[in-house]
Scaffold this motif. Structure first.
Motif, mmCIF file in Angstrom:
data_model
loop_
_atom_site.group_PDB
_atom_site.id
_atom_site.type_symbol
_atom_site.label_atom_id
_atom_site.label_comp_id
_atom_site.label_asym_id
_atom_site.label_seq_id
_atom_site.Cartn_x
_atom_site.Cartn_y
_atom_site.Cartn_z
ATOM 1 N N SER A 35 0.740 -1.162 -0.136
ATOM 2 C CA SER A 35 0.168 -0.007 -0.050
ATOM 3 C C SER A 35 0.832 1.255 0.016
ATOM 4 O O SER A 35 1.824 1.443 0.665
ATOM 5 C CB SER A 35 -0.833 -0.119 1.088
ATOM 6 O OG SER A 35 -1.681 1.513 1.217
ATOM 7 N N PRO A 36 0.590 2.188 -1.095
ATOM 8 C CA PRO A 36 -0.193 1.773 -2.127
ATOM 9 C C PRO A 36 0.400 0.665 -2.957
ATOM 10 O O PRO A 36 1.454 0.392 -3.085
ATOM 11 C CB PRO A 36 -0.070 3.520 -2.842
ATOM 12 C CG PRO A 36 1.386 3.813 -2.583
ATOM 13 C CD PRO A 36 1.548 3.418 -0.921
ATOM 14 N N ARG A 76 -6.990 -6.718 4.344
ATOM 15 C CA ARG A 76 -6.061 -6.105 3.155
ATOM 16 C C ARG A 76 -7.294 -5.914 2.363
ATOM 17 O O ARG A 76 -7.096 -4.994 1.536
ATOM 18 C CB ARG A 76 -4.999 -7.025 2.925
ATOM 19 C CG ARG A 76 -4.214 -6.393 1.677
ATOM 20 C CD ARG A 76 -3.448 -5.221 2.118
ATOM 21 N NE ARG A 76 -2.605 -4.402 0.983
ATOM 22 C CZ ARG A 76 -3.431 -3.402 0.556
ATOM 23 N NH1 ARG A 76 -4.486 -2.785 0.927
ATOM 24 N NH2 ARG A 76 -2.861 -2.619 -0.498
ATOM 25 N N GLN A 79 -8.800 -2.574 3.341
ATOM 26 C CA GLN A 79 -7.935 -1.497 3.098
ATOM 27 C C GLN A 79 -8.198 -1.316 1.375
ATOM 28 O O GLN A 79 -8.166 0.209 1.106
ATOM 29 C CB GLN A 79 -6.530 -1.826 3.264
ATOM 30 C CG GLN A 79 -6.381 -1.819 4.887
ATOM 31 C CD GLN A 79 -4.824 -2.236 5.147
ATOM 32 O OE1 GLN A 79 -4.204 -3.023 4.466
ATOM 33 N NE2 GLN A 79 -4.579 -2.374 6.412
ATOM 34 N N LEU A 80 -8.232 -2.256 0.452
ATOM 35 C CA LEU A 80 -8.200 -1.955 -0.690
ATOM 36 C C LEU A 80 -9.575 -1.422 -1.282
ATOM 37 O O LEU A 80 -9.394 -0.579 -2.304
ATOM 38 C CB LEU A 80 -7.930 -3.347 -1.717
ATOM 39 C CG LEU A 80 -6.601 -3.989 -1.990
ATOM 40 C CD1 LEU A 80 -6.872 -5.186 -2.782
ATOM 41 C CD2 LEU A 80 -5.866 -3.008 -2.673
ATOM 42 N N GLU A 83 -8.831 2.073 -0.476
ATOM 43 C CA GLU A 83 -7.993 2.726 -1.485
ATOM 44 C C GLU A 83 -8.368 3.251 -3.069
ATOM 45 O O GLU A 83 -7.947 3.862 -3.622
ATOM 46 C CB GLU A 83 -6.591 1.960 -1.355
ATOM 47 C CG GLU A 83 -6.001 1.976 -0.367
ATOM 48 C CD GLU A 83 -4.675 0.990 -0.135
ATOM 49 O OE1 GLU A 83 -4.481 -0.035 -1.009
ATOM 50 O OE2 GLU A 83 -4.184 0.524 0.866
#
Length: 214
Positions: A35-36, A76, A79-80, A83
């Motif tokens: 990330s990123p 994760r 989080q994606l 993002e």
């Protein structure tokens, strides 16, 4: 039976260009996606601008033949979604959403309900569905995607996910180990692992996608 005519036809392209099945970056498992995400491609020859991500499902973020996010990858995945919100995150599977297999769309709807992420309904299976993927992003201009080089394809299969990335001119991130233990992998998956290692040791390398300004 989940036949893949697209995969069978496109595999012959490897004779002329073996590097089509090689990733631009590799991580062992889904939870190790940086990330990123652009960090995965550091050290390449150009600036990387990832505006959307295409995710595989089976043995990528879910155990094959299930629609549940593998528990160790749930954070994760969350989080994606943050993002790459909304339509910028897309699941493209050769099971859920593939109309030759998921004929009534039931699997796709179940997967969308569980993940909160859109699942592409596509007629042609990976690696041959690039036109359908681009049509999706063009239908949602808020994603900012205007060119395949702005997309990263994330998946565990070299002959489908990574070939798709290279054929459409996107970035390919290979989930090398996946969810399944090695002893449970299919013969095709095991052969792909050996092929990838063989090609890399002989100097083959994935070609970087061309930006819209090149």
């Amino acid at each position: 039976m989940n036949l893949n005519l697209s995969g069978t036809i496109n595999v012959f392209k490897l004779i002329a260009k073996p590097s089509l099945c090689l990733p631009h970056a590799t991580v062992p498992t889904f939870d190790e996606i940086p990330s990123p995400l652009e960090k995965a491609f550091e050290g390449r020859d150009k600036k990387v601008d990832i505006r959307a991500i295409v995710l595989d499902k089976d043995d990528c973020f879910a155990y094959p033949d299930t629609n549940e996010i593998y528990p160790a990858y749930a954070e994760r995945f969350r989080q994606l979604r943050k993002e790459y919100p909304g339509r910028r995150l897309l699941i493209v599977s050769n099971t859920a959403g593939a109309t030759t297999y998921d004929r009534n769309g039931r699997l796709a709807k179940e997967l969308e309900a569980v993940t909160g992420v859109s699942v592409l309904s596509h007629r042609v299976k990976k690696p041959g569905c690039s036109d359908e993927i681009m049509a999706h992003f063009k239908a949602y201009p808020e994603t900012g995607v205007t060119h395949p080089s702005q997309i990263a394809i994330v998946g565990d299969r070299l002959m489908t996910d990574i070939m798709l990335a290279n054929m459409m001119g996107s970035w390919g991130l290979w989930i090398k180990d996946g969810v399944k233990p090695p002893k449970e992998k299919s013969i095709f998956s095991k052969l792909e692992q050996r092929l990838g290692s063989f090609l890399i040791t002989r100097g083959y390398r994935a070609t970087d996608p061309q930006s819209p300004f090149e």
